[in-house]
Scaffold this motif. Sequence first.
Motif, PDB file in Angstrom:
ATOM      1  N   LEU A 103      20.848 -13.891 -28.694  1.00 43.40           N
ATOM      2  CA  LEU A 103      20.191 -13.332 -29.867  1.00 43.40           C
ATOM      3  C   LEU A 103      19.048 -12.451 -29.389  1.00 43.40           C
ATOM      4  O   LEU A 103      18.173 -12.902 -28.644  1.00 43.40           O
ATOM      5  CB  LEU A 103      19.647 -14.442 -30.764  1.00 43.40           C
ATOM      6  CG  LEU A 103      20.677 -15.316 -31.471  1.00 43.40           C
ATOM      7  CD1 LEU A 103      20.002 -16.486 -32.166  1.00 43.40           C
ATOM      8  CD2 LEU A 103      21.474 -14.488 -32.470  1.00 43.40           C
ATOM      9  N   VAL A 104      19.050 -11.191 -29.802  1.00 38.74           N
ATOM     10  CA  VAL A 104      18.035 -10.253 -29.317  1.00 38.74           C
ATOM     11  C   VAL A 104      17.537  -9.378 -30.463  1.00 38.74           C
ATOM     12  O   VAL A 104      18.208  -9.212 -31.488  1.00 38.74           O
ATOM     13  CB  VAL A 104      18.605  -9.348 -28.194  1.00 38.74           C
ATOM     14  CG1 VAL A 104      19.021 -10.172 -26.997  1.00 38.74           C
ATOM     15  CG2 VAL A 104      19.777  -8.515 -28.708  1.00 38.74           C
ATOM     16  N   ALA A 105      16.359  -8.822 -30.266  1.00 43.66           N
ATOM     17  CA  ALA A 105      15.792  -7.890 -31.247  1.00 43.66           C
ATOM     18  C   ALA A 105      14.715  -7.065 -30.574  1.00 43.66           C
ATOM     19  O   ALA A 105      14.194  -7.435 -29.505  1.00 43.66           O
ATOM     20  CB  ALA A 105      15.224  -8.634 -32.450  1.00 43.66           C
ATOM     21  N   SER A 106      14.365  -5.963 -31.200  1.00 35.51           N
ATOM     22  CA  SER A 106      13.262  -5.141 -30.707  1.00 35.51           C
ATOM     23  C   SER A 106      11.934  -5.841 -30.986  1.00 35.51           C
ATOM     24  O   SER A 106      11.739  -6.431 -32.062  1.00 35.51           O
ATOM     25  CB  SER A 106      13.288  -3.787 -31.411  1.00 35.51           C
ATOM     26  OG  SER A 106      12.088  -3.082 -31.174  1.00 35.51           O
TER      27      SER A 106
ATOM     28  N   ALA B  74      16.538  -2.218 -36.071  1.00 34.63           N
ATOM     29  CA  ALA B  74      17.283  -2.374 -37.319  1.00 34.63           C
ATOM     30  C   ALA B  74      17.536  -3.834 -37.684  1.00 34.63           C
ATOM     31  O   ALA B  74      17.907  -4.129 -38.825  1.00 34.63           O
ATOM     32  CB  ALA B  74      18.617  -1.629 -37.237  1.00 34.63           C
ATOM     33  N   GLY B  75      17.380  -4.756 -36.747  1.00 36.96           N
ATOM     34  CA  GLY B  75      17.615  -6.161 -37.054  1.00 36.96           C
ATOM     35  C   GLY B  75      17.881  -6.974 -35.813  1.00 36.96           C
ATOM     36  O   GLY B  75      17.823  -6.473 -34.683  1.00 36.96           O
ATOM     37  N   ILE B  76      18.182  -8.249 -36.038  1.00 35.18           N
ATOM     38  CA  ILE B  76      18.524  -9.171 -34.954  1.00 35.18           C
ATOM     39  C   ILE B  76      20.013  -9.023 -34.650  1.00 35.18           C
ATOM     40  O   ILE B  76      20.839  -8.971 -35.567  1.00 35.18           O
ATOM     41  CB  ILE B  76      18.189 -10.622 -35.346  1.00 35.18           C
ATOM     42  CG1 ILE B  76      16.675 -10.770 -35.552  1.00 35.18           C
ATOM     43  CG2 ILE B  76      18.683 -11.605 -34.280  1.00 35.18           C
ATOM     44  CD1 ILE B  76      16.272 -12.113 -36.132  1.00 35.18           C
ATOM     45  N   ALA B  77      20.336  -8.963 -33.373  1.00 39.68           N
ATOM     46  CA  ALA B  77      21.726  -8.799 -32.962  1.00 39.68           C
ATOM     47  C   ALA B  77      22.144  -9.951 -32.061  1.00 39.68           C
ATOM     48  O   ALA B  77      21.316 -10.577 -31.399  1.00 39.68           O
ATOM     49  CB  ALA B  77      21.910  -7.471 -32.234  1.00 39.68           C
TER      50      ALA B  77
END
Length: 309
Positions: free
Chosen positions: A172-175, A239-242
Amino acid sequence: MNPIEPLNQQLLAAITFAAVIEYGSFTAAAEKLGYTKGLASRRVAQLEKQLGVQLLFRTTRKLSLTEAGRVYLAHCQQWPQWIAQAEQAVHEASGQISGKIRITVPTSFGGTFMAEALIAFRRRYPAVQVELDLSREMRDLETDGFDLAIRSKPAAHERVIAIPIMNADDWLVASPALFTEKAAPQQLSELKEWPCIANSHFKNPLEWIFNDGADIVSIQSPLQINDHQLIRNLALAGAGIARLPSYLVAADIMQQRLVRLIENARANQNAFYLVYPPRTPQPAKVRAMIDFLKEWFVLPNEHVLKCKY
């Protein structure tokens, strides 16, 4: 009489016959071979007499194959391949590995790893040419003419050898920019409070499964994409969590372009295999690539470090 002479004559006649079919007429075949039309016609007639069968139906306008002609032509058409194999065997015997290899690899995996791998392989084997197919489709190795594949799983119906070369978890990753006003989620249950980027390639893309099915999270996803690289780019843009394979985002995390979330949540593990048809003997160029890729994904170099988190 030289005992080899009849064989030579039959070989010349067979080459003439194959040329007549390839070029569509005795005239065109004779021109390509440097014969007269009459000599070309006589050689095919002599071949038919020697074989005891008719190979061609001849009319003033058209040539067509008999059933025996189709069978004979199929064998003639294999000769260039046999000659190429004989040439390759000579090169191998002299210690030179050369020729062309066709490989098919999943798109996101190939985009991450194969540039460095192919450059390193070419340094070691400069006489080998590589044609790389990047695709999300599972190619049929035999039908489509591929020597090797890297796959997340071998096809059950195929008769292939499959060697595991690496494992990669989904992360799970995000900016970091996503969390400037609100703290990042610490529990899986908190994911539903955040925009997520779903992968529409998978069944039930709005359900993320963790810990061997013990935890299933229903996400909200204003964006559903069927490509890992685009999902990564959207995550980088905030844009969101991926949820993405570790090998695809490990470098982003090391350089702090992305952050990894809820690290103790175990997501899907992707096993990758080196897959190839069993051939005896395996061509030296293919053996060289198999051995190279097995080594490439085992050695603790930077390219493998991306997958070892």
